[in-house]
Structure formats: C-alpha cells, structure tokens
Design a protein around this motif. Structure first.
Motif, mmCIF file in Angstrom:
data_model
loop_
_atom_site.group_PDB
_atom_site.id
_atom_site.type_symbol
_atom_site.label_atom_id
_atom_site.label_comp_id
_atom_site.label_asym_id
_atom_site.label_seq_id
_atom_site.Cartn_x
_atom_site.Cartn_y
_atom_site.Cartn_z
ATOM 1 N N PHE A 94 0.827 -1.201 0.000
ATOM 2 C CA PHE A 94 0.000 0.000 0.000
ATOM 3 C C PHE A 94 0.862 1.252 0.000
ATOM 4 O O PHE A 94 0.351 2.355 0.039
ATOM 5 C CB PHE A 94 -0.951 0.029 1.199
ATOM 6 N N ALA A 95 2.181 1.075 -0.051
ATOM 7 C CA ALA A 95 3.090 2.217 -0.066
ATOM 8 C C ALA A 95 4.306 1.862 -0.914
ATOM 9 O O ALA A 95 4.737 0.714 -0.954
ATOM 10 C CB ALA A 95 3.528 2.574 1.345
ATOM 11 N N VAL A 96 4.820 2.877 -1.585
ATOM 12 C CA VAL A 96 6.030 2.741 -2.379
ATOM 13 C C VAL A 96 6.924 3.912 -2.017
ATOM 14 O O VAL A 96 6.476 5.057 -1.982
ATOM 15 C CB VAL A 96 5.720 2.774 -3.898
ATOM 16 N N GLU A 97 8.172 3.628 -1.739
ATOM 17 C CA GLU A 97 9.114 4.701 -1.437
ATOM 18 C C GLU A 97 9.800 5.117 -2.735
ATOM 19 O O GLU A 97 10.441 4.301 -3.394
ATOM 20 C CB GLU A 97 10.148 4.226 -0.423
ATOM 21 N N VAL A 98 9.638 6.366 -3.091
ATOM 22 C CA VAL A 98 10.228 6.905 -4.309
ATOM 23 C C VAL A 98 11.338 7.866 -3.886
ATOM 24 O O VAL A 98 11.058 8.949 -3.377
ATOM 25 C CB VAL A 98 9.168 7.632 -5.170
ATOM 26 N N THR A 99 12.585 7.443 -4.081
ATOM 27 C CA THR A 99 13.710 8.260 -3.623
ATOM 28 C C THR A 99 14.660 8.670 -4.738
ATOM 29 O O THR A 99 15.399 9.632 -4.575
ATOM 30 C CB THR A 99 14.518 7.504 -2.556
ATOM 31 N N ASP A 100 14.635 7.962 -5.863
ATOM 32 C CA ASP A 100 15.551 8.267 -6.967
ATOM 33 C C ASP A 100 15.012 9.454 -7.756
ATOM 34 O O ASP A 100 14.001 9.349 -8.452
ATOM 35 C CB ASP A 100 15.701 7.046 -7.873
ATOM 36 N N ARG A 101 15.687 10.583 -7.643
ATOM 37 C CA ARG A 101 15.209 11.813 -8.282
ATOM 38 C C ARG A 101 15.289 11.775 -9.807
ATOM 39 O O ARG A 101 14.706 12.617 -10.476
ATOM 40 C CB ARG A 101 15.996 13.014 -7.764
ATOM 41 N N GLU A 102 15.973 10.819 -10.354
ATOM 42 C CA GLU A 102 16.098 10.701 -11.807
ATOM 43 C C GLU A 102 15.096 9.705 -12.397
ATOM 44 O O GLU A 102 15.049 9.542 -13.609
ATOM 45 C CB GLU A 102 17.531 10.257 -12.169
ATOM 46 N N SER A 103 14.297 9.062 -11.554
ATOM 47 C CA SER A 103 13.399 8.011 -12.035
ATOM 48 C C SER A 103 12.113 8.594 -12.612
ATOM 49 O O SER A 103 11.737 9.735 -12.342
ATOM 50 C CB SER A 103 13.058 7.051 -10.897
ATOM 51 N N VAL A 104 11.445 7.765 -13.386
ATOM 52 C CA VAL A 104 10.150 8.132 -13.947
ATOM 53 C C VAL A 104 9.140 8.330 -12.824
ATOM 54 O O VAL A 104 8.321 9.248 -12.880
ATOM 55 C CB VAL A 104 9.668 7.034 -14.926
ATOM 56 N N GLU A 105 9.216 7.469 -11.792
ATOM 57 C CA GLU A 105 8.280 7.566 -10.674
ATOM 58 C C GLU A 105 8.396 8.919 -9.966
ATOM 59 O O GLU A 105 7.398 9.522 -9.599
ATOM 60 C CB GLU A 105 8.519 6.431 -9.660
ATOM 61 N N TRP A 106 9.632 9.383 -9.793
ATOM 62 C CA TRP A 106 9.844 10.686 -9.144
ATOM 63 C C TRP A 106 9.232 11.802 -9.981
ATOM 64 O O TRP A 106 8.566 12.694 -9.454
ATOM 65 C CB TRP A 106 11.339 10.931 -8.939
ATOM 66 N N ARG A 107 9.446 11.731 -11.287
ATOM 67 C CA ARG A 107 8.889 12.771 -12.163
ATOM 68 C C ARG A 107 7.366 12.741 -12.148
ATOM 69 O O ARG A 107 6.717 13.792 -12.176
ATOM 70 C CB ARG A 107 9.448 12.612 -13.570
ATOM 71 N N LEU A 108 6.776 11.537 -12.094
ATOM 72 C CA LEU A 108 5.314 11.449 -12.015
ATOM 73 C C LEU A 108 4.793 12.046 -10.707
ATOM 74 O O LEU A 108 3.794 12.769 -10.701
ATOM 75 C CB LEU A 108 4.866 9.990 -12.136
ATOM 76 N N CYS A 109 5.480 11.755 -9.612
ATOM 77 C CA CYS A 109 5.074 12.322 -8.317
ATOM 78 C C CYS A 109 5.213 13.841 -8.326
ATOM 79 O O CYS A 109 4.338 14.553 -7.812
ATOM 80 C CB CYS A 109 5.916 11.721 -7.185
ATOM 81 N N ALA A 110 6.291 14.335 -8.904
ATOM 82 C CA ALA A 110 6.499 15.787 -8.978
ATOM 83 C C ALA A 110 5.424 16.439 -9.840
ATOM 84 O O ALA A 110 4.893 17.500 -9.492
ATOM 85 C CB ALA A 110 7.891 16.096 -9.523
ATOM 86 N N ARG A 111 5.078 15.798 -10.949
ATOM 87 C CA ARG A 111 4.024 16.337 -11.819
ATOM 88 C C ARG A 111 2.694 16.359 -11.076
ATOM 89 O O ARG A 111 1.972 17.355 -11.108
ATOM 90 C CB ARG A 111 3.892 15.520 -13.095
ATOM 91 N N ALA A 112 2.366 15.267 -10.400
ATOM 92 C CA ALA A 112 1.103 15.205 -9.656
ATOM 93 C C ALA A 112 1.077 16.250 -8.548
ATOM 94 O O ALA A 112 0.038 16.873 -8.299
ATOM 95 C CB ALA A 112 0.898 13.807 -9.082
ATOM 96 N N GLU A 113 2.210 16.477 -7.904
ATOM 97 C CA GLU A 113 2.274 17.491 -6.851
ATOM 98 C C GLU A 113 2.046 18.884 -7.428
ATOM 99 O O GLU A 113 1.313 19.692 -6.836
ATOM 100 C CB GLU A 113 3.630 17.419 -6.154
ATOM 101 N N ARG A 114 2.630 19.157 -8.580
ATOM 102 C CA ARG A 114 2.417 20.468 -9.217
ATOM 103 C C ARG A 114 0.964 20.643 -9.645
ATOM 104 O O ARG A 114 0.389 21.710 -9.481
ATOM 105 C CB ARG A 114 3.356 20.631 -10.412
ATOM 106 N N VAL A 115 0.380 19.579 -10.197
ATOM 107 C CA VAL A 115 -1.021 19.661 -10.616
ATOM 108 C C VAL A 115 -1.917 19.910 -9.408
ATOM 109 O O VAL A 115 -2.798 20.766 -9.433
ATOM 110 C CB VAL A 115 -1.450 18.385 -11.375
#
Length: 166
Positions: A94-115
């Motif tokens: 139920f949780a995923v730790e996203v720590t790699d700032r160069e990963s696709v997952e990080w970019r998706l989280c950053a995009r969702a946060e901006r939205v």
C-alpha cells in the motif's frame, strides 16, 4: 507514496514523514485532559495540605497518562487503516518509497504534486472527480502505462499572458 484507498473513509492523514496520523482526537488534547484531570483530582483530594496535594498529583499523573495511552491504543486498534486495507485488498503493498530523483516515478510524483498545487485543480476546473491520487498510485505503484499516459494528459491548461502551464 501511499495507495489512496488506505485513507479512504478514515480519520487519518499521512504527514510529511510518511506516518499515519489520527486527526479526530489529537494526542495533545488527550494529554491536556490527563493533566487537567490530575490537577483537579489533586486539588479536590489534597485540599487539606500541600503534602497530600503533591502526593495525589504524583499518583494521578501516571494513572491518567496510562489511561490516555490506553484510550489512544484502543482507538488505533479499532480504526487502524492498515488492518482495514489488508482486509479489503489482502497483503499487497500500500506504499512505495520513491527516492531516486532521476526516475520516472519521481517525475510522475512531482508532476502530480504540481497539478494538485495548481489553482485549476484546487478549483475543480481540471480533474473534478479527483482521480489524481488514484492515477498516481496506479502509475507509480502498479506501473500501468495507461495511468502514466493519463497523468501526462492531466495537466493545468496554459493561462495568462505568458501561456505557461504546469
């Protein structure tokens, strides 16, 4: 990042450290109640002398704090969102730790946060059904291509004189 179903219909939020926090009965309010109860008991029972007042207060504080811990423990045992999530969905993550700032997952989280921080999303002009959290979990947690594409489409429209977008 957590599955939005974990907190659905609960009184919990996830703080910046990633911990589940119960919002209905703050621990500070229960602590203040325990201290106030101890002081009232000490003043009521030990009104005859300072020695009795101090003794009753010294006994009442640990007893009321133990009671407060017991009440909070019972609340958390009954309303635990992880237990409820496991009952509904099994032992999937139920949780995923996203720590790699160069990963696709990080970019998706950053995009969702901006939205989510955009005025258009907050006003409900984009994503009025509030699917952003579910889409992000499906894109990052389940690696579903359709969710990644849907997140790419879910964007704040360009506005203003410079026509900038998220």
């Amino acid at each position: 990042m957590h599955d939005p179903a974990l907190l659905q219909d609960t009184s919990y939020v996830i703080d910046d450290a990633g911990d589940l926090v119960y919002t209905r009965l703050p621990a500070g309010a229960l602590t203040a109640t325990a201290v106030l109860t101890s002081v009232v008991a000490a003043v009521t029972v030990g009104a005859q002398s300072w020695a009795w007042l101090v003794l009753v207060l010294a006994v009442a504080l640990p007893v009321t704090f133990a009671g407060a811990v017991g009440v909070l423990s019972m609340i958390h045992a009954v309303t635990d969102p992880v237990r409820r999530y496991r009952a509904r969905f099994g032992h999937g993550r139920f949780a995923v730790e996203v720590t790699d700032r160069e990963s696709v997952e990080w970019r998706l989280c950053a995009r969702a946060e901006r939205v989510a921080a955009s005025p258009s999303w907050q006003a409900g002009r984009i994503d009025p059904t509030r699917t952003l959290g579910g889409l992000l979990w499906t894109a990052v947690g389940a690696q579903e291509i359709w969710a990644i594409d849907a997140l790419a489409v879910l964007d704040e429209p360009a506005t203003g004189p410079d026509l900038t977008a998220v």
